[in-house]
Scaffold this active site. Sequence first.
Site, PDB file in Angstrom:
ATOM      1  N   ASP A 143      -2.692  12.876  -7.296  1.00 20.97           N
ATOM      2  CA  ASP A 143      -1.517  12.323  -6.634  1.00 20.97           C
ATOM      3  C   ASP A 143      -1.839  10.947  -6.056  1.00 20.97           C
ATOM      4  O   ASP A 143      -2.998  10.638  -5.759  1.00 20.97           O
ATOM      5  CB  ASP A 143      -1.057  13.239  -5.499  1.00 20.97           C
ATOM      6  CG  ASP A 143      -0.593  14.595  -5.995  1.00 20.97           C
ATOM      7  OD1 ASP A 143      -0.287  14.706  -7.188  1.00 20.97           O
ATOM      8  OD2 ASP A 143      -0.545  15.539  -5.175  1.00 20.97           O
ATOM      9  N   ARG A 144      -0.802  10.157  -5.853  1.00 18.92           N
ATOM     10  CA  ARG A 144      -0.982   8.784  -5.369  1.00 18.92           C
ATOM     11  C   ARG A 144      -1.893   8.709  -4.148  1.00 18.92           C
ATOM     12  O   ARG A 144      -2.792   7.870  -4.081  1.00 18.92           O
ATOM     13  CB  ARG A 144       0.382   8.180  -5.023  1.00 18.92           C
ATOM     14  CG  ARG A 144       0.312   6.754  -4.469  1.00 18.92           C
ATOM     15  CD  ARG A 144       1.679   6.266  -4.043  1.00 18.92           C
ATOM     16  NE  ARG A 144       2.185   7.062  -2.923  1.00 18.92           N
ATOM     17  CZ  ARG A 144       3.405   6.932  -2.416  1.00 18.92           C
ATOM     18  NH1 ARG A 144       4.260   6.069  -2.953  1.00 18.92           N
ATOM     19  NH2 ARG A 144       3.792   7.675  -1.395  1.00 18.92           N
TER      20      ARG A 144
END
Length: 344
Positions: A143-144
């Site tokens: 995830d970012r």
Amino acid sequence: MTRLLSHTVCADDAGQRLDALLAARGLYPSRSSAARAVEEGAVCVNGATVTKRHAVSAGDTIVYEAPDEPARGPVAGQPIDLDVRFEDEHLIVLSKQAGLVCHPSADHCDGTLVNALVHRCGADHLCNVQGEDDRLGIVHRLDRDTTGLMLAAKDDATGYALMADIRDRAVDRRYLALVHGVVAHDTGMVDAPIARSAHDRTRMAVRDAPSAREAVTTFRVLERFEHGARDDGYTLVDCKLFTGRTHQIRVHMQYARHPLVGDPVYVAHAPKDPSASLGLKRQFLHSFRLSFTHPLTGEELDFKDAPPCDLAQVLEGLAPRSLGRTEAGEEVAALLATAPRPRL
């Protein structure tokens, strides 16, 4: 922005797999993107979610989400710093920094890990095993705002081999997570299928739905911290992925009623007081260990990564509230004491 469009199956297409039809009729740019959309619940047939293998019939009404994405050409290289831990002619192991998106999307057209990899290696020297030209080098994702160790591949043979090893659970991926509450048992497993949320398309959820996919996470308690005036305590855990679903650890730990500290999305069961997030603006989740066999050379590779400064500072602040480390906690603490710290 997402548009809902519809398509009626003609007699000539009857009997086709749903994902194949979606790609063949140009409703999605590739079969792999169509399959992902079906698995995420973004496609319905006659008002119901189905699997990507569903055989369509003449007259079926398919309603599908078509994101408004700008037309993109080849991904351009961009000089984005990468913290590379290992590199040879076949693959790269790197420590991903917070805020770096893995590949372009409607919300992030550039400035991604793929842009950085293209700049470093060249588009012709990255695998393309995801079926789309904007995912060069990618074999799995973080995830970012999840930090830590991840893999990228430079050629298709390596990319396919790594994806197969991940699917067959031959790649050991371990994550450091700080969760709300004091977890009672020293070990645990969450075996619960994950699909796109029925109520919020930006979220994933544990669901009993045709589009749900198997998801298995195990965890070991490393250290517990007593409760405070505005929180119900915390637990540091070592999570191991046996599958790789979107937001898997975040969804599973919320499902277990122990959401990740700082998570801006999966906050159910977390204390309402903002101070309970301990000042974090992102989820406390860090990929701290990655072990696998090099698919081309056969070399056994094992990488470790200490948590970055923001997460380390949270643990230092909690130290006076420690209820003691478990045996697994002592083992991981010793391992991380000698691990390199992310430089980005």
